[in-house]
Design an enzyme around this catalytic site. Sequence first.
Site, PDB file in Angstrom:
ATOM      1  N   GLY A 156       0.820  -1.205   0.000  1.00 10.61           N
ATOM      2  CA  GLY A 156       0.000   0.000   0.000  1.00 10.61           C
ATOM      3  C   GLY A 156       0.851   1.251   0.000  1.00 10.61           C
ATOM      4  O   GLY A 156       1.901   1.323  -0.642  1.00 10.61           O
ATOM      5  N   SER A 157       0.433   2.236   0.786  1.00 10.54           N
ATOM      6  CA  SER A 157       1.032   3.571   0.687  1.00 10.54           C
ATOM      7  C   SER A 157       2.484   3.644   1.132  1.00 10.54           C
ATOM      8  O   SER A 157       3.185   4.600   0.786  1.00 10.54           O
ATOM      9  CB  SER A 157       0.195   4.567   1.491  1.00 10.54           C
ATOM     10  OG  SER A 157      -1.093   4.692   0.916  1.00 10.54           O
TER      11      SER A 157
END
Length: 691
Positions: free
Chosen positions: A296-297
Site C-alpha cells: 500500500g502507501s
Amino acid sequence: MHPTVSIKKRLLFLVFISFAVVFGLIIRLLFIQVVKGEEYQKMALPQWTLDVSLNGKRGYIFDRNGKILAENISVNKISVIPKEIPDSKREVVAETLAKVVGVDEKKILEKISNKNLQEVVIAKQVEEEKAKSLLRINIDGVIISEDMKRFYPEGSLASHVLGFTGIDNQGLDGVELVFDNFLRGVPGKFTMPIDALGRKVEEGEEEYFEPFPGYNVILTIDETIQHFTEKALNQAMVHSKPSKGISAIVMDPKTGEILALANRPNFDPNNPFEGSQEEWYRRWRNKAISDSYEPGSVFKTITAAAALEEKVVSLHEQFYCPGYTTVAGHRINCWATHGSEDFVKGVQNSCNVVFVTVGQRLGVERLYKYIRDFGFGKPTGILLPGEAPGLVMPEERVGPVELATNSFGQGIAVTPLQMITAVAAIANGGKLMQPQIVKAVVDAKGKIVKEFKPKVIRRVISEETSATMREILKSVVAEGTGRAGYIEGFDVAGKTGTTEKYMPGKYVASFVGFAPADDPRVIVLVVIDEPNNPETHFGSQLAAPVVKSILEDTLKYLEVQPKGMTTREMVMVPEVRKMKLYEAEKIILERKLDFILQGNGDSVVDQMPKPGALVEENTKIVLYLDEAPNEEVVVPDLKGKSVKEATEILNSLGLKIKIKGTGFAVNQKPEKGTLVKKGEVVEVEFRPREN
C-alpha cells in the site's frame, strides 16, 4: 621297478607336498598379518571393543553485545549394551527402564533384544533425578553418559531469529538451522574392551576421546532493543487484535544490520512442540521474511524517490485530487478528496491521484527499473530459512491500470524485510544494503572464524534525492498522515500504509519510520495483518504508535540526544584499570562521577563503562577489584537512571533487567541493598520526567 625305489619316490612326493603346503601357509600368514593386517585389525576392532558415543557441546549464540541467547545445560543419555543383558533379565530391564525414563516398554525390549548391536540409545536429554534413580538400581549393561540440551535463557525472546533444535541437538529452524554446521560440535567417544560374548573386560584399558565444542555465533540483534520491540508488539496485540498477527523489524539503515526482529504469534524455543501440529507451524512461521503482503502507501516512498531521481516531478508542482482518477476506463479511488495540492502535500496526504499521475510519467520501464533496483521480486539473501521472494507482475503484462495501482503499492507483494531494506536505502543516502542477521562466527577463544561485514548491493538513488526524500518523509510525520509517529525532541521521518485485502473488511496496516531524519540511526517497520480494532484499521492509527514506542525506547537506549531539551553535563569515563583503588576513586570523584566496588582487593582490574564512554554526571562506575566478584551481589540504587544506564549497571553486576515503561527509573524490585545471586532478574519501572 624295485618296490624300494617306488616307496622312496612316494616319500619324496609327500615331503614336497608338505613343504609346498607349509610354504603356502607361511605366505598366506604373511599376507594376512603384514599386507592385510591393518585392514583385518580394523574389521576385528568392533568385535573386541565397545564404543560409547559422546556428543560435542553445541556452540553458543550471543547478541551483538555478548549476551547469551542460546546455551547448553547438562542432561543425561541412557544407553544399553544388549550383549551384557542375559536373556532371562531382558523383560525386567525393559520394564524398569520404561518406568524411569517414560519410554514404551515394548520398544525398549525390541531394542535390547538385538545382540548384533553394540550400543542402543534408550533416551536422550534425561533429567538428573531420573539418571540418579537408575544409578541407584545399578543395572548391568545400562550406561549413563553426559548429554547436552539446548537452553534459551530469555524464553521466547527473538524466537524467530534463533529457531530451535531437535532431540539430537541438530538445528531445525532459524540461525540454529542455517549455522548448524558451525554450531554443532565434533563428537567424541568412550572405548572399552569386551570379550567374545560382548561382556566388558575389567582388566582391559579404556580410552577416552574428548568431544570438541562447536563454534559460537554472534548476532546483529541487540537484546535490549529486541525487548523494546517485543514489549511494543505485546501491547499492539491487545490494542489491534489482529487475526493473522504482527511483524516488526528494527534495522541500522547505514549497515543493514538487524537490531531486532519479532513476530506475533511466537513460541518458546525451549518447548517448540507445545500444542497441536497446526499451532506449531503457525507460531514458527517467520512472517517478517516469509509472508508477502501488498504494502500500500508505504510503497509510495519508492515511487516518489524514483520520480525525483528521474526528474519527472518537482516538489512544488501542483496537482488536483477530486477523490478519484480514471485510467483506461477504470475508476481508481483515493481514500479522501484532497483538492489542490503540491507534490510534497500529496506525499503527506498519501494521495493516490498524485501517485497515479507520477507513475504514468515514469512509465512501466522506468518504474520497474526501480522496483528491481530496490530489491523487490527476489529474496534479499538474509541468512535465515524460509525467505519469500515477494510477487512482482512480469513487466510485459503490466497495462495502464496495473501501472497505476503499482505506483501506490497495490498489485505488488513484498515481504516486510524487503520493504524496510528498500526504505533504508532511501534514508541512508541511496545505497541498498544487504540485510545482516549475523556479525561473526567465533571459536571458544573469541577468534573470528567467519565474519559478515556490511555490504552495499548497489546505489539506487543519489544522495541528493535521498536528502530530499528524508525532508519529505519528515514532513509526513510532522504535518501529514504519520503524526502518530511523532516523538518530542526528535525529527522522525516515516510513511503510513493501509491496504484492503481481496476479502472485504480485511486490511493490512503498516508504518515505517526512521530517526533522526537528517542522520538516521535506526529504522523500524511494523506490519499488522488483519486488525480487528472496532474503531480503525488505518496504519496511521494502529501501526504508527507501535513504531513510535520502539523508536522512542531505542533512541534513548542508544543515547541519541533530543533537540531543544536540557540534559545533565556529559563526562568522559576515565581510564582507571590497573590503578590502586585510592587512585581510581580520586580520579572518578574529580570527574564528578560516582563508583560501585565489586570484589575484594586494592587494585582495579576492570571497569564498566569502559574508558572513553560519554555518561552523565554522577553516573556510577563499577570497579572490579583484583579478586573475582562473589556469586552474590548487592542490588544497586537505579532511581533516576536511564534505560541504558540501568541495563549497563545491572549487566556489569551479572544481573538481568526486566524493563517496564520508558524514561527514567522510578521503582525497582528487588529494592536497593538486597543481596541476590548473579543471574537474577531486577524489574525496573521507567517513566518520562515531568517538565
